[in-house]
Design a protein around this motif. Structure first.
Motif, PDB file in Angstrom:
ATOM      1  N   ARG A   6      74.127  40.513 -25.561  1.00  0.00           N
ATOM      2  CA  ARG A   6      74.534  39.731 -26.716  1.00  0.00           C
ATOM      3  C   ARG A   6      76.031  39.479 -26.620  1.00  0.00           C
ATOM      4  N   PRO A   7      76.515  38.445 -27.299  1.00  0.00           N
ATOM      5  CA  PRO A   7      77.929  38.103 -27.174  1.00  0.00           C
ATOM      6  C   PRO A   7      78.807  39.043 -27.991  1.00  0.00           C
ATOM      7  N   ASP A   8      80.054  39.136 -27.587  1.00  0.00           N
ATOM      8  CA  ASP A   8      81.002  39.878 -28.407  1.00  0.00           C
ATOM      9  C   ASP A   8      81.334  39.023 -29.634  1.00  0.00           C
ATOM     10  N   ALA A   9      81.967  39.616 -30.613  1.00  0.00           N
ATOM     11  CA  ALA A   9      82.224  38.933 -31.882  1.00  0.00           C
ATOM     12  C   ALA A   9      83.055  37.670 -31.690  1.00  0.00           C
ATOM     13  N   GLU A  10      84.075  37.725 -30.852  1.00  0.00           N
ATOM     14  CA  GLU A  10      84.943  36.556 -30.640  1.00  0.00           C
ATOM     15  C   GLU A  10      84.157  35.403 -30.014  1.00  0.00           C
ATOM     16  N   ALA A  11      83.344  35.693 -29.001  1.00  0.00           N
ATOM     17  CA  ALA A  11      82.552  34.647 -28.351  1.00  0.00           C
ATOM     18  C   ALA A  11      81.541  34.055 -29.324  1.00  0.00           C
ATOM     19  N   PHE A  12      80.930  34.876 -30.150  1.00  0.00           N
ATOM     20  CA  PHE A  12      79.968  34.392 -31.139  1.00  0.00           C
ATOM     21  C   PHE A  12      80.628  33.436 -32.120  1.00  0.00           C
ATOM     22  N   GLU A  13      81.786  33.813 -32.646  1.00  0.00           N
ATOM     23  CA  GLU A  13      82.487  32.972 -33.616  1.00  0.00           C
ATOM     24  C   GLU A  13      82.916  31.651 -32.988  1.00  0.00           C
ATOM     25  N   ARG A  14      83.469  31.702 -31.774  1.00  0.00           N
ATOM     26  CA  ARG A  14      83.881  30.470 -31.088  1.00  0.00           C
ATOM     27  C   ARG A  14      82.699  29.539 -30.883  1.00  0.00           C
ATOM     28  N   ALA A  15      81.587  30.088 -30.406  1.00  0.00           N
ATOM     29  CA  ALA A  15      80.410  29.276 -30.111  1.00  0.00           C
ATOM     30  C   ALA A  15      79.760  28.743 -31.384  1.00  0.00           C
ATOM     31  N   SER A  16      79.886  29.468 -32.471  1.00  0.00           N
ATOM     32  CA  SER A  16      79.252  29.059 -33.719  1.00  0.00           C
ATOM     33  C   SER A  16      79.986  27.931 -34.429  1.00  0.00           C
ATOM     34  N   HIS A  17      81.238  27.703 -34.063  1.00  0.00           N
ATOM     35  CA  HIS A  17      82.053  26.713 -34.776  1.00  0.00           C
ATOM     36  C   HIS A  17      82.610  25.642 -33.849  1.00  0.00           C
ATOM     37  N   ARG A  18      81.861  25.264 -32.844  1.00  0.00           N
ATOM     38  CA  ARG A  18      82.323  24.206 -31.946  1.00  0.00           C
ATOM     39  C   ARG A  18      81.252  23.142 -31.821  1.00  0.00           C
ATOM     40  N   TYR A  55      83.649  48.962 -23.916  1.00  0.00           N
ATOM     41  CA  TYR A  55      82.908  47.703 -24.006  1.00  0.00           C
ATOM     42  C   TYR A  55      81.978  47.609 -25.208  1.00  0.00           C
ATOM     43  N   PRO A  56      81.224  48.632 -25.560  1.00  0.00           N
ATOM     44  CA  PRO A  56      80.341  48.498 -26.730  1.00  0.00           C
ATOM     45  C   PRO A  56      81.094  48.141 -28.016  1.00  0.00           C
ATOM     46  N   GLY A  57      82.372  48.461 -28.087  1.00  0.00           N
ATOM     47  CA  GLY A  57      83.166  48.168 -29.273  1.00  0.00           C
ATOM     48  C   GLY A  57      83.418  46.692 -29.499  1.00  0.00           C
ATOM     49  N   VAL A  58      83.225  45.845 -28.468  1.00  0.00           N
ATOM     50  CA  VAL A  58      83.481  44.415 -28.654  1.00  0.00           C
ATOM     51  C   VAL A  58      82.483  43.799 -29.631  1.00  0.00           C
ATOM     52  N   TRP A  59      81.381  44.472 -29.889  1.00  0.00           N
ATOM     53  CA  TRP A  59      80.371  43.953 -30.808  1.00  0.00           C
ATOM     54  C   TRP A  59      80.582  44.433 -32.232  1.00  0.00           C
ATOM     55  N   ASP A  60      81.534  45.316 -32.458  1.00  0.00           N
ATOM     56  CA  ASP A  60      81.745  45.874 -33.794  1.00  0.00           C
ATOM     57  C   ASP A  60      82.047  44.814 -34.846  1.00  0.00           C
ATOM     58  N   GLY A  61      82.672  43.711 -34.448  1.00  0.00           N
ATOM     59  CA  GLY A  61      83.052  42.688 -35.413  1.00  0.00           C
ATOM     60  C   GLY A  61      81.953  41.701 -35.756  1.00  0.00           C
ATOM     61  N   LEU A  62      80.792  41.807 -35.123  1.00  0.00           N
ATOM     62  CA  LEU A  62      79.703  40.878 -35.427  1.00  0.00           C
ATOM     63  C   LEU A  62      79.178  41.131 -36.839  1.00  0.00           C
ATOM     64  N   LYS A  63      79.099  40.055 -37.600  1.00  0.00           N
ATOM     65  CA  LYS A  63      78.584  40.166 -38.961  1.00  0.00           C
ATOM     66  C   LYS A  63      77.065  40.114 -38.925  1.00  0.00           C
ATOM     67  N   LYS A  64      76.425  40.849 -39.824  1.00  0.00           N
ATOM     68  CA  LYS A  64      74.976  40.814 -39.924  1.00  0.00           C
ATOM     69  C   LYS A  64      74.577  39.560 -40.688  1.00  0.00           C
TER      70      LYS A  64
END
Length: 70
Positions: A6-18, A55-64
């Protein structure tokens, strides 16, 4: 050990708003494969200095966002 894809939080946010459009990746050797079997790294692989313990910490910022059947 987690082997999630699964993507890290930053990649998810970037991909979700482009704007969605085709994209070509170059200069990378990234790949992905699918299996129905659990992946279990060897003790040797788990002990390498190359292993990124943070590395597992990169997903901590993902919102549910999934609410299920509510």
């Amino acid at each position: 050990m987690k082997t999630e894809e699964r993507p890290d939080a930053e990649a998810f946010e970037r991909a979700s708003h482009r704007t969605l459009e085709p994209e070509t990746l170059a200069g990378t050797m990234a790949f992905m494969f699918e299996t129905r079997y659990p992946l279990s790294p060897t003790a040797y692989a788990s002990g390498l200095e190359l292993l990124d313990g943070e590395y597992p910490g990169v997903w901590d910022g993902l919102k549910k966002l999934f609410r299920g059947n509510t």
